[in-house]
Design a protein around this motif. Structure first.
Motif, PDB file in Angstrom:
ATOM      1  N   VAL A 541      -7.188  -7.874  -0.772  1.00 31.55           N
ATOM      2  CA  VAL A 541      -6.492  -8.919  -1.532  1.00 31.55           C
ATOM      3  C   VAL A 541      -5.256  -9.417  -0.784  1.00 31.55           C
ATOM      4  O   VAL A 541      -4.358 -10.029  -1.374  1.00 31.55           O
ATOM      5  N   GLY A 542      -5.205  -9.136   0.529  1.00 33.61           N
ATOM      6  CA  GLY A 542      -4.184  -9.753   1.365  1.00 33.61           C
ATOM      7  C   GLY A 542      -2.966  -8.923   1.700  1.00 33.61           C
ATOM      8  O   GLY A 542      -2.027  -9.431   2.319  1.00 33.61           O
ATOM      9  N   VAL A 543      -2.934  -7.647   1.323  1.00 33.30           N
ATOM     10  CA  VAL A 543      -1.783  -6.800   1.638  1.00 33.30           C
ATOM     11  C   VAL A 543      -1.912  -6.309   3.078  1.00 33.30           C
ATOM     12  O   VAL A 543      -2.960  -5.780   3.457  1.00 33.30           O
ATOM     13  N   ALA A 548       0.233  -1.560   2.704  1.00 30.08           N
ATOM     14  CA  ALA A 548      -0.689  -0.791   1.870  1.00 30.08           C
ATOM     15  C   ALA A 548      -0.488   0.708   2.082  1.00 30.08           C
ATOM     16  O   ALA A 548      -0.486   1.496   1.126  1.00 30.08           O
ATOM     17  N   ALA A 549      -0.302   1.106   3.340  1.00 27.10           N
ATOM     18  CA  ALA A 549      -0.110   2.528   3.645  1.00 27.10           C
ATOM     19  C   ALA A 549       1.170   3.053   3.013  1.00 27.10           C
ATOM     20  O   ALA A 549       1.188   4.152   2.428  1.00 27.10           O
ATOM     21  N   MET A 550       2.258   2.296   3.105  1.00 23.18           N
ATOM     22  CA  MET A 550       3.520   2.754   2.520  1.00 23.18           C
ATOM     23  C   MET A 550       3.458   2.750   0.997  1.00 23.18           C
ATOM     24  O   MET A 550       4.040   3.619   0.333  1.00 23.18           O
ATOM     25  N   PHE A 551       2.752   1.786   0.423  1.00 18.98           N
ATOM     26  CA  PHE A 551       2.559   1.751  -1.033  1.00 18.98           C
ATOM     27  C   PHE A 551       1.863   3.027  -1.499  1.00 18.98           C
ATOM     28  O   PHE A 551       2.313   3.697  -2.445  1.00 18.98           O
ATOM     29  N   ILE A 552       0.785   3.394  -0.820  1.00 16.36           N
ATOM     30  CA  ILE A 552       0.041   4.603  -1.185  1.00 16.36           C
ATOM     31  C   ILE A 552       0.879   5.850  -0.933  1.00 16.36           C
ATOM     32  O   ILE A 552       0.865   6.809  -1.720  1.00 16.36           O
ATOM     33  N   VAL A 602       4.233  -5.385  -1.751  1.00 18.93           N
ATOM     34  CA  VAL A 602       2.805  -5.713  -1.722  1.00 18.93           C
ATOM     35  C   VAL A 602       2.480  -6.985  -2.497  1.00 18.93           C
ATOM     36  O   VAL A 602       1.440  -7.603  -2.260  1.00 18.93           O
ATOM     37  N   LEU A 603       3.349  -7.404  -3.408  1.00 16.72           N
ATOM     38  CA  LEU A 603       3.001  -8.538  -4.267  1.00 16.72           C
ATOM     39  C   LEU A 603       3.218  -9.890  -3.599  1.00 16.72           C
ATOM     40  O   LEU A 603       2.510 -10.849  -3.900  1.00 16.72           O
ATOM     41  N   THR A 604       4.228 -10.000  -2.729  1.00 14.23           N
ATOM     42  CA  THR A 604       4.494 -11.282  -2.096  1.00 14.23           C
ATOM     43  C   THR A 604       4.862 -11.091  -0.632  1.00 14.23           C
ATOM     44  O   THR A 604       5.306 -10.008  -0.228  1.00 14.23           O
ATOM     45  N   GLY A 605       4.723 -12.160   0.132  1.00 12.70           N
ATOM     46  CA  GLY A 605       5.036 -12.105   1.553  1.00 12.70           C
ATOM     47  C   GLY A 605       6.458 -11.682   1.859  1.00 12.70           C
ATOM     48  O   GLY A 605       6.693 -10.784   2.675  1.00 12.70           O
TER      49      GLY A 605
END
Length: 712
Positions: A541-543, A548-552, A602-605
């Motif tokens: 979805v564009g992340v 993505a890795a840091m979010f997880i 992750v939600l916006t650029g």
């Protein structure tokens, strides 16, 4: 796990690993710990840190070895550490190094970790010296068996890995033994759940054709499964094991040397000296000490327990209620896993998976870490006013003098970053930093690195990695099955489809999934499994991959304080004597900002500015917006601005913080407007009705006396 010799020469686990299912703690928590935490005191009335860590750490407790077994483990541990150090300067083929490393590490695991639990009577007998806690004959047999398959592999490693497509019968037998050894070692260190999950993945690969769509897959026979997971560079010898044999062993050695050189004592003394004299000083002290201790711990529970034994009397004397004090301790402790320069093991895996330097991961983690501690500090400042905490006189050396005399302990930590910035590999950087810490120890006679301390530090470095090595190898098996069957991509597609392609819903479902997984398995395993499943979903979805890795990573860490089973708060409540469930929810309040900040990047650029990406302007914008969001959340949960905030003001400010997570102009304006309205209402109300401090809900003298009576 950091081992250290106790007064009788026994080897005791400092970061002791445990394993009953985490739900057990939440089910019985209030009944078990509402009263006095006497079960966690030793015979002198002091807290038994090892007992607390063993009870609440995510892994199982290690043995208290004595006599010859203790000497053997120390000697083998030194060999493993020296082997890891030798590899840094004399690289060898991965297909040789990893099997040799696992051979030693897994063999040690069977001697250091029990295969079964102990009854309360057995624990008492061991504590009183009436019974040995040394390995049994079965443990010695398994330690020898663990050597066999890996010795077979390294004896002719080149030919072994080339036969992956068409293995011999002996290859299959040895490969099967290697898998079973890994699963049993993982069971001993982190409990039965991880091996069950691994076996479930093997069953999926084997019976794939009989499973309905969309999960149906081709059938993979045992020959293919062994060939892929043992005779290749995935599975047992994949990225997780490679990280354990390189990053983790070297950093545990560094942590052991840093501790032996007196750094831990200096960090605590400095924290007490810097912040201990003001109304909010006790809370600030705990927060700073947690951050500094994280550089040598890497364990949320271990840092919480170490902090609690030292700092709870200070918090209690200042006027903190038990549960709030426990929340501060747990929040500060869990920050150890996400704080540079030595993050948790999952951070090393990020570097390896994304093929970036560890320094880059440190850069990504810097601003989120600052925001995490900002949220805690703001909550502490509000608590100091709500609970009318008072300054506590502490007999300490002035901070300036401490820094002048012992500030050199920071040198090796700074050196790691400087060496990597100069282009050095993280492996050499941490080894040179270890050498620097060793040399600096001679500036204080009490912490000289004598031959015995060097020996103990090398042994401790190896045993400190034992709780991680088996789970890394087991996680490698899971990753191997997922890549072989394509299950990870299938699950990622399901998440995206279920979210309807929405970025927000995909991120929300991903966060919930990681937290739920983290309730059952340790942080590192949670990250590895989540990355294979959820990483592709976020990227679909564009992340960006790094975001993505840091979010997880952050949600894997935050599972340690996530209701309903949060181990660090339960450990803290055992120290303070507070109610575990209430302590858990208060810890969640202190760390709430950390749960929401990852959504920003992750939600916006522009949100990737929080990871120091996208240019100076983007970074400054993200930092400013996220700082406001964290402050607003702190007000909403803490209920204090210029005085007590009413529910209308708190709701307006709290709701206003949420649109800020989406860094688009319209959302920023809406969020800023709601926060501004809440602040204006508060200022007007306070000016019309000046706050009377005597009306502030504070604890009565009866409450204080009860706290003093029921708290050590």
């Amino acid at each position: 796990m950091t081992e250290r010799p106790d007064g009788n020469g026994a080897v005791a686990a400092h970061k002791s690993p445990p394993g009953s299912h985490r739900a057990t703690h939440s089910r019985n928590a209030d009944e078990k710990f509402t009263g006095s935490p006497d079960p966690y005191k030793d015979t002198d009335g002091k807290f038994d840190e090892e007992a607390l860590i063993a009870e609440f750490e995510a892994e199982k407790p290690a043995r208290h070895l004595t006599g010859t077994p203790a000497l053997i483990i120390k000697a083998v541990g030194v060999i493993l550490s020296v082997f890891g150090l030798y590899w840094v300067f004399n690289p060898m083929a991965t297909q040789f190094y990893l099997p040799a490393f696992l051979m030693i590490g897994l063999s040690m695991t069977f001697l250091v970790y029990r295969g079964w639990g102990r009854s309360d009577q057995a624990k008492e007998d061991i504590k009183e010296g009436r019974r040995s806690d040394n390995p049994h004959i079965l443990d010695w047999a398994l330690a020898i068996i663990a050597i066999v398959p890996f010795l077979y592999i390294i004896s002719d490693w080149d030919a072994f890995f080339r036969r992956a497509i068409i293995p011999t019968y002996l290859d299959l037998i040895m490969g099967t033994i290697a898998i079973l050894v890994v699963l049993e070692a993982a069971r001993r260190t982190v409990g039965i759940l991880v091996p069950i999950v691994v076996l479930g993945f093997f069953a999926y690969a084997y019976f794939g054709p009989y499973i309905p769509d969309p999960f149906q897959t081709s059938s993979f026979g045992w020959v293919r499964l062994v060939g892929h997971n043992v005779m290749g560079t995935q599975g047992i010898f994949g990225v997780p094991t490679d990280v354990a044999a390189t990053y983790i062993i070297l950093f545990t050695i560094y942590g052991a040397v840093l501790t032996a050189s007196g750094a831990t004592k200096f960090f605590i003394d400095l924290s007490f000296s810097a912040f201990g004299q003001s109304k909010s000083g006790p809370g600030r002290t705990v927060t700073m000490a947690g951050f500094l201790l994280g550089t040598v711990s890497g364990s949320g529970v271990a840092t919480t327990v170490t902090l609690g034994g030292i700092s709870w009397p200070l918090l209690k004397k200042a006027g903190y209620p038990k549960e709030h004090g426990g929340g501060v301790l747990a929040a500060a402790g869990i920050g150890a896993i996400m704080s540079p320069p030595t993050l948790g093991a999952a951070a090393f895996i990020i570097a390896a998976l994304l093929n970036v330097s560890y320094l880059q991961v440190l850069i990504w983690a810097t601003i989120p870490t600052l925001l995490y501690y900002l949220g805690i500090i703001l909550a502490i400042e509000m608590d100091a006013r709500k609970f009318k905490t008072k300054p506590v006189e502490i007999d300490t050396t002035p901070a300036g003098k401490l820094l002048l005399r012992f500030g050199y302990h920071f040198s090796s930590l700074i050196a790691i970053v400087v060496f990597m910035a100069l282009g050095m590999t993280p492996f050499r950087a941490v080894v040179y930093a270890t050498i620097l810490a060793f040399l600096l120890s001679f500036l204080d006679k009490q912490s000289w690195m004598t031959p015995k301390r060097i020996w103990d530090a090398l042994a401790t470095g190896a045993t400190g990695a034992l709780s991680v090595i088996p789970v890394m190898a087991a996680a490698g098996l899971i990753v191997g099955i997922m890549t072989l069957t394509g299950l990870g991509l299938k699950l990622a597609n399901i998440i995206v489809d279920f979210a309807g392609g929405s970025l927000f819903l995909t991120a929300l479902f991903s966060a919930i999934s990681v937290i739920l997984l983290g309730l059952a398995v340790p942080v590192t395993a949670s990250f590895i499994i989540s990355w294979v499943i959820i990483g592709p979903a976020l990227q679909d979805v564009g992340v960006p991959a790094f975001a993505a890795a840091m979010f997880i990573f952050y949600y894997s860490v935050l599972s340690e304080v996530s209701p309903p089973t949060a181990l660090s708060p339960f450990a803290a409540s055992a120290i303070t004597g507070g109610k575990p469930i209430k302590t858990m929810w208060l810890t969640w309040r202190y760390t709430l900002s950390a749960f929401l900040v990852p959504f920003i990047f992750v939600l916006t650029g522009p949100g990737i500015g929080l990871l120091m990406q996208g240019g100076v302007g983007t970074v400054l914008l993200a930092l400013a917006v996220s700082t406001v969001a964290v402050a607003a959340l702190a007000v909403a949960t803490g209920g204090w601005i210029m005085g007590p905030a009413n529910w209308i003001e708190r709701v307006l400010i709290g709701v206003g913080s949420l649109p800020l997570l989406v860094m688009e102009p319209l959302f920023l304006m809406v969020g800023a407007a709601l926060i501004a309205v809440g602040l204006v209402l508060h200022v007007v109300r306070v000016k019309r009705h000046p706050h009377d401090d005597s009306a502030t809900p504070a604890r009565s003298e009866t409450d204080r006396s009860r706290t003093a009576e029921s708290t050590p």
